[in-house]
Scaffold this motif. Sequence first.
Motif, PDB file in Angstrom:
ATOM      1  N   UNK A 195      31.430  43.761  31.417  1.00 37.81           N
ATOM      2  CA  UNK A 195      31.029  44.824  32.343  1.00 37.81           C
ATOM      3  C   UNK A 195      31.999  45.994  32.339  1.00 37.81           C
ATOM      4  N   UNK A 196      33.009  45.958  31.473  1.00 37.41           N
ATOM      5  CA  UNK A 196      33.936  47.079  31.372  1.00 37.41           C
ATOM      6  C   UNK A 196      35.263  46.864  32.032  1.00 37.41           C
ATOM      7  N   UNK A 197      35.496  45.710  32.651  1.00 41.85           N
ATOM      8  CA  UNK A 197      36.771  45.455  33.305  1.00 41.85           C
ATOM      9  C   UNK A 197      37.770  44.928  32.273  1.00 41.85           C
ATOM     10  N   UNK A 198      38.998  45.397  32.372  1.00 40.98           N
ATOM     11  CA  UNK A 198      40.072  44.892  31.525  1.00 40.98           C
ATOM     12  C   UNK A 198      40.709  43.716  32.266  1.00 40.98           C
ATOM     13  N   UNK A 199      40.500  42.509  31.753  1.00 34.88           N
ATOM     14  CA  UNK A 199      40.949  41.300  32.437  1.00 34.88           C
ATOM     15  C   UNK A 199      41.921  40.558  31.545  1.00 34.88           C
ATOM     16  N   UNK A 200      43.051  40.173  32.116  1.00 34.05           N
ATOM     17  CA  UNK A 200      44.065  39.403  31.394  1.00 34.05           C
ATOM     18  C   UNK A 200      44.133  38.020  32.053  1.00 34.05           C
ATOM     19  N   UNK A 201      43.727  36.981  31.317  1.00 36.04           N
ATOM     20  CA  UNK A 201      43.717  35.608  31.826  1.00 36.04           C
ATOM     21  C   UNK A 201      44.887  34.848  31.228  1.00 36.04           C
ATOM     22  N   UNK A 202      45.676  34.211  32.092  1.00 38.66           N
ATOM     23  CA  UNK A 202      46.789  33.379  31.632  1.00 38.66           C
ATOM     24  C   UNK A 202      46.746  32.048  32.372  1.00 38.66           C
ATOM     25  N   UNK A 203      46.980  30.970  31.633  1.00 35.80           N
ATOM     26  CA  UNK A 203      46.954  29.615  32.184  1.00 35.80           C
ATOM     27  C   UNK A 203      48.300  28.968  31.912  1.00 35.80           C
ATOM     28  N   UNK A 260      34.698  39.823  41.807  1.00 36.84           N
ATOM     29  CA  UNK A 260      33.601  40.596  42.402  1.00 36.84           C
ATOM     30  C   UNK A 260      34.144  41.720  43.275  1.00 36.84           C
ATOM     31  N   UNK A 261      35.194  41.436  44.051  1.00 36.31           N
ATOM     32  CA  UNK A 261      35.789  42.467  44.892  1.00 36.31           C
ATOM     33  C   UNK A 261      36.413  43.589  44.054  1.00 36.31           C
ATOM     34  N   UNK A 262      36.966  43.249  42.890  1.00 34.39           N
ATOM     35  CA  UNK A 262      37.505  44.296  42.013  1.00 34.39           C
ATOM     36  C   UNK A 262      36.377  45.207  41.540  1.00 34.39           C
ATOM     37  N   UNK A 263      35.230  44.593  41.161  1.00 33.48           N
ATOM     38  CA  UNK A 263      34.084  45.414  40.757  1.00 33.48           C
ATOM     39  C   UNK A 263      33.632  46.335  41.887  1.00 33.48           C
ATOM     40  N   UNK A 264      33.686  45.833  43.125  1.00 34.01           N
ATOM     41  CA  UNK A 264      33.184  46.618  44.249  1.00 34.01           C
ATOM     42  C   UNK A 264      34.142  47.727  44.645  1.00 34.01           C
ATOM     43  N   UNK A 265      35.429  47.402  44.724  1.00 34.05           N
ATOM     44  CA  UNK A 265      36.379  48.300  45.367  1.00 34.05           C
ATOM     45  C   UNK A 265      37.373  48.955  44.400  1.00 34.05           C
ATOM     46  N   UNK A 266      37.495  48.448  43.190  1.00 38.76           N
ATOM     47  CA  UNK A 266      38.478  49.022  42.258  1.00 38.76           C
ATOM     48  C   UNK A 266      37.906  49.009  40.844  1.00 38.76           C
ATOM     49  N   UNK A 267      36.733  49.598  40.679  1.00 43.32           N
ATOM     50  CA  UNK A 267      36.074  49.584  39.375  1.00 43.32           C
ATOM     51  C   UNK A 267      36.960  50.254  38.326  1.00 43.32           C
ATOM     52  N   UNK A 268      37.099  49.570  37.205  1.00 43.45           N
ATOM     53  CA  UNK A 268      37.898  50.108  36.114  1.00 43.45           C
ATOM     54  C   UNK A 268      39.351  49.738  36.158  1.00 43.45           C
ATOM     55  N   UNK A 269      39.809  49.091  37.223  1.00 40.89           N
ATOM     56  CA  UNK A 269      41.221  48.725  37.341  1.00 40.89           C
ATOM     57  C   UNK A 269      41.509  47.499  36.485  1.00 40.89           C
ATOM     58  N   UNK A 270      42.672  47.489  35.878  1.00 41.67           N
ATOM     59  CA  UNK A 270      43.075  46.335  35.092  1.00 41.67           C
ATOM     60  C   UNK A 270      43.389  45.183  36.035  1.00 41.67           C
ATOM     61  N   UNK A 271      42.961  43.998  35.643  1.00 44.13           N
ATOM     62  CA  UNK A 271      43.052  42.832  36.522  1.00 44.13           C
ATOM     63  C   UNK A 271      43.745  41.697  35.790  1.00 44.13           C
ATOM     64  N   UNK A 272      44.609  40.986  36.517  1.00 48.38           N
ATOM     65  CA  UNK A 272      45.338  39.847  35.967  1.00 48.38           C
ATOM     66  C   UNK A 272      44.881  38.579  36.697  1.00 48.38           C
ATOM     67  N   UNK A 273      44.431  37.604  35.943  1.00 48.26           N
ATOM     68  CA  UNK A 273      44.014  36.320  36.490  1.00 48.26           C
ATOM     69  C   UNK A 273      44.995  35.273  35.988  1.00 48.26           C
TER      70      UNK A 273
END
Length: 410
Positions: free
Chosen positions: A296-304, A328-341
Amino acid sequence: MLDGSLALVSAVECGAEGIPFARDAGVPLWVGIVFGVVAGSVLLVRRQWPTAVVLVAIAITPAQMGFLMGIVGLYTLAACEVPRRVIAALAGMSLLGTMIVTFVRVRQDMSRGDLTLGDWFVPFAAIATSLGLTAPPVLLGLYVGARRRLMESLRERADSLERELQLLAERAEERAEWARGEERTRIAREMHDVVAHRVSLMVVHAAALQAVARRDPEKAVRNAALVGDMGRQALTELREMLGVLRAGEDVGRRVASVSLAEAAVAAASRVAGGDGAVEGPCLSELDELVGQSAAAGMVVDLSVQGEVRSYAAEIEQTAYRVVQEALTNVHKHAAGAKTYVRLAHRVSEIAMQVENEPPPEAGSASAARLPSGGNGLVGMRERVVSLGGVFVSGPTDAGGFRVSAVIPAV
């Protein structure tokens, strides 16, 4: 009627015994008869004043009257709620009085020659007569009184048990209502997670599709395919949830005759993963979840971190839903922001953190026009706390937002 009949018989007996008493005392016969009738009629009040009846019977014993009144009075006295010492004292007085009168009467008869037995017969007759007129009614009265008190105790216990059962039924109804409320809340969280995430991604892809429809048809086709896949997944999950709810209602109707609480528990067990229930997501699907957000266009960094292992179903579902709702909240309130999981497998717990950077430009969150009901963070907190975990959320110093949760794995 019983008391009146006994009093009538006692009055007749005492009136008849008043005739020889009047002759021996040298008084007119009618005086002895009236005295006997009045004394015998006292038996009518044996239930109200048993002590008075026994005292009257003892008082007229020297006149050789009131044998029936003495027997019935002693029985009534022993069966009533009278102290044992009073019963023993009056029974002893009656025994002693009867023994003395019988001793004197038998000795007089032997002196006149009416009886030709030996001297041993006098005490024997006195003891046997006094015991025969005193012991049986007292013992029978004590037995009847004890049995009556036992029946009253059993009746009180039965009434107490009935009240306790009624109280338990009321508490069962309260527990059933509480279980229904908890289940409604849990289902509401599931519906929110299913609908919010899928539909949010669909809206994001639809917005991207609208933006690139003319200048990049191939990308538009891919976005349209993703929207269709997500829509079908959302419909499938909603259909499964509704099917479980209907099944839970059927279970509730089938067991309604047993207990409302059992019905609520049965429905909850089916929704939570019992017979025919829908299995929830697990951590093995986390890569797919992150991939959908990346598509969906989000830059997501997943680390385990830590050794990957399996957990109980409710723990894996809760961890998955926390990450899902945070994305889901990132999509709603911070679209396009890089996210770290970040996911950490520890010895006795599992920890997860979803943190996003500030959105690249103001107003980008409103471009897709994603509404928010404000229930996402509340639902995540309820899920984690119900498992004994800790949930923390809030803005970061850099202007982003962080969601952290730790769930015990034991």
